[in-house]
Scaffold this motif. Structure first.
Motif, mmCIF file in Angstrom:
data_model
loop_
_atom_site.group_PDB
_atom_site.id
_atom_site.type_symbol
_atom_site.label_atom_id
_atom_site.label_comp_id
_atom_site.label_asym_id
_atom_site.label_seq_id
_atom_site.Cartn_x
_atom_site.Cartn_y
_atom_site.Cartn_z
ATOM 1 N N VAL A 72 -37.697 -51.616 41.272
ATOM 2 C CA VAL A 72 -37.256 -50.770 42.159
ATOM 3 C C VAL A 72 -35.779 -51.064 42.760
ATOM 4 O O VAL A 72 -35.051 -50.334 43.076
ATOM 5 C CB VAL A 72 -38.130 -51.084 43.633
ATOM 6 C CG1 VAL A 72 -37.664 -50.498 44.815
ATOM 7 C CG2 VAL A 72 -39.563 -50.632 43.232
ATOM 8 N N THR A 73 -35.522 -52.518 42.750
ATOM 9 C CA THR A 73 -33.986 -52.865 43.191
ATOM 10 C C THR A 73 -32.963 -52.436 42.294
ATOM 11 O O THR A 73 -31.969 -52.323 42.617
ATOM 12 C CB THR A 73 -34.036 -54.367 43.685
ATOM 13 O OG1 THR A 73 -34.619 -55.115 42.443
ATOM 14 C CG2 THR A 73 -34.991 -54.705 44.908
ATOM 15 N N LEU A 74 -33.385 -52.592 40.846
ATOM 16 C CA LEU A 74 -32.480 -52.251 39.985
ATOM 17 C C LEU A 74 -32.218 -50.615 40.056
ATOM 18 O O LEU A 74 -30.860 -50.441 40.068
ATOM 19 C CB LEU A 74 -32.897 -52.757 38.708
ATOM 20 C CG LEU A 74 -32.813 -54.097 38.220
ATOM 21 C CD1 LEU A 74 -33.782 -54.018 36.912
ATOM 22 C CD2 LEU A 74 -31.445 -54.380 38.049
ATOM 23 N N LEU A 75 -33.226 -50.020 40.262
ATOM 24 C CA LEU A 75 -33.202 -48.452 40.155
ATOM 25 C C LEU A 75 -32.268 -47.991 41.680
ATOM 26 O O LEU A 75 -31.576 -47.485 41.545
ATOM 27 C CB LEU A 75 -34.434 -47.745 40.065
ATOM 28 C CG LEU A 75 -34.899 -47.671 38.676
ATOM 29 C CD1 LEU A 75 -36.454 -47.302 38.789
ATOM 30 C CD2 LEU A 75 -34.122 -47.136 37.646
ATOM 31 N N ALA A 76 -32.736 -48.835 42.611
ATOM 32 C CA ALA A 76 -31.975 -48.367 43.760
ATOM 33 C C ALA A 76 -30.528 -48.803 43.976
ATOM 34 O O ALA A 76 -29.653 -47.919 44.374
ATOM 35 C CB ALA A 76 -32.853 -48.964 45.050
ATOM 36 N N GLY A 77 -30.275 -49.932 43.473
ATOM 37 C CA GLY A 77 -29.035 -50.417 43.315
ATOM 38 C C GLY A 77 -28.256 -49.674 42.361
ATOM 39 O O GLY A 77 -26.998 -49.394 42.596
ATOM 40 N N ALA A 78 -28.521 -49.041 41.107
ATOM 41 C CA ALA A 78 -27.817 -48.377 40.256
ATOM 42 C C ALA A 78 -27.484 -46.980 40.865
ATOM 43 O O ALA A 78 -26.302 -46.337 40.863
ATOM 44 C CB ALA A 78 -28.466 -48.066 38.918
ATOM 45 N N PHE A 79 -28.593 -46.415 41.653
ATOM 46 C CA PHE A 79 -28.221 -45.269 42.391
ATOM 47 C C PHE A 79 -27.542 -45.371 43.469
ATOM 48 O O PHE A 79 -26.593 -44.599 43.561
ATOM 49 C CB PHE A 79 -29.617 -44.717 43.053
ATOM 50 C CG PHE A 79 -29.588 -43.337 43.559
ATOM 51 C CD1 PHE A 79 -29.354 -42.213 42.831
ATOM 52 C CD2 PHE A 79 -29.667 -43.277 44.883
ATOM 53 C CE1 PHE A 79 -29.147 -41.130 43.590
ATOM 54 C CE2 PHE A 79 -29.705 -42.009 45.310
ATOM 55 C CZ PHE A 79 -29.279 -40.847 44.763
ATOM 56 N N GLY A 80 -27.344 -46.495 44.321
ATOM 57 C CA GLY A 80 -26.477 -46.697 45.409
ATOM 58 C C GLY A 80 -24.971 -46.908 44.621
ATOM 59 O O GLY A 80 -24.111 -46.553 45.330
#
Length: 137
Positions: A112-120
């Protein structure tokens, strides 16, 4: 007449460190909001896990956005690295403070944090001042 000199402010120059600081700020705000929701609504602690993942995802998204905006290049990469560093810090703090065990929740939190960080990061790199697509700023 001489103007009053500016007080030199504290500025973090590292994009990754800046993203982590903003992630922690957003984590604190999300935790406070989640605590208020638990206190004032019928939400029970057994049903709070999706809200916790959402709080961590929002914090990682904000950190990835900030770090990629400061970096100005490789947004998804910088954002994902911010998310990875964020989840490592959260797991270490959780292990040291509450002695959590390894479970399937930790890889899910990392995802979750990897995907959200990459999207951000993808969003943040396009809003930075070093972008030449918008002309002079």
């Amino acid at each position: 007449m001489n103007p009053i000199p500016r007080v030199s402010g504290f500025r973090i120059t590292s994009p990754l460190l800046s993203g982590i600081v903003w992630s922690i700020i957003w984590l604190g705000a999300g935790t406070l909001l989640l605590s208020l929701m638990l206190y004032s609504s019928s939400l029970s602690e057994s049903n709070v896990l999706p809200w916790v993942y959402g709080t961590h995802g929002a914090a990682s998204l904000a950190g990835g956005f900030t770090s990629a905006r400061r970096s100005g290049k490789r947004g998804w990469y910088i954002g994902a690295m911010t998310g990875l560093l964020y989840v490592i810090l959260v797991v270490i703090i959780g292990f040291l403070s509450q002695d959590i065990d390894w479970s399937s929740r930790i890889p899910l939190l990392a995802l979750v944090t990897l995907l959200a960080g990459a999207f951000g990061g993808m969003l943040g790199v396009n809003t930075g001042s070093s972008s030449s697509a918008g002309g002079k700023r």
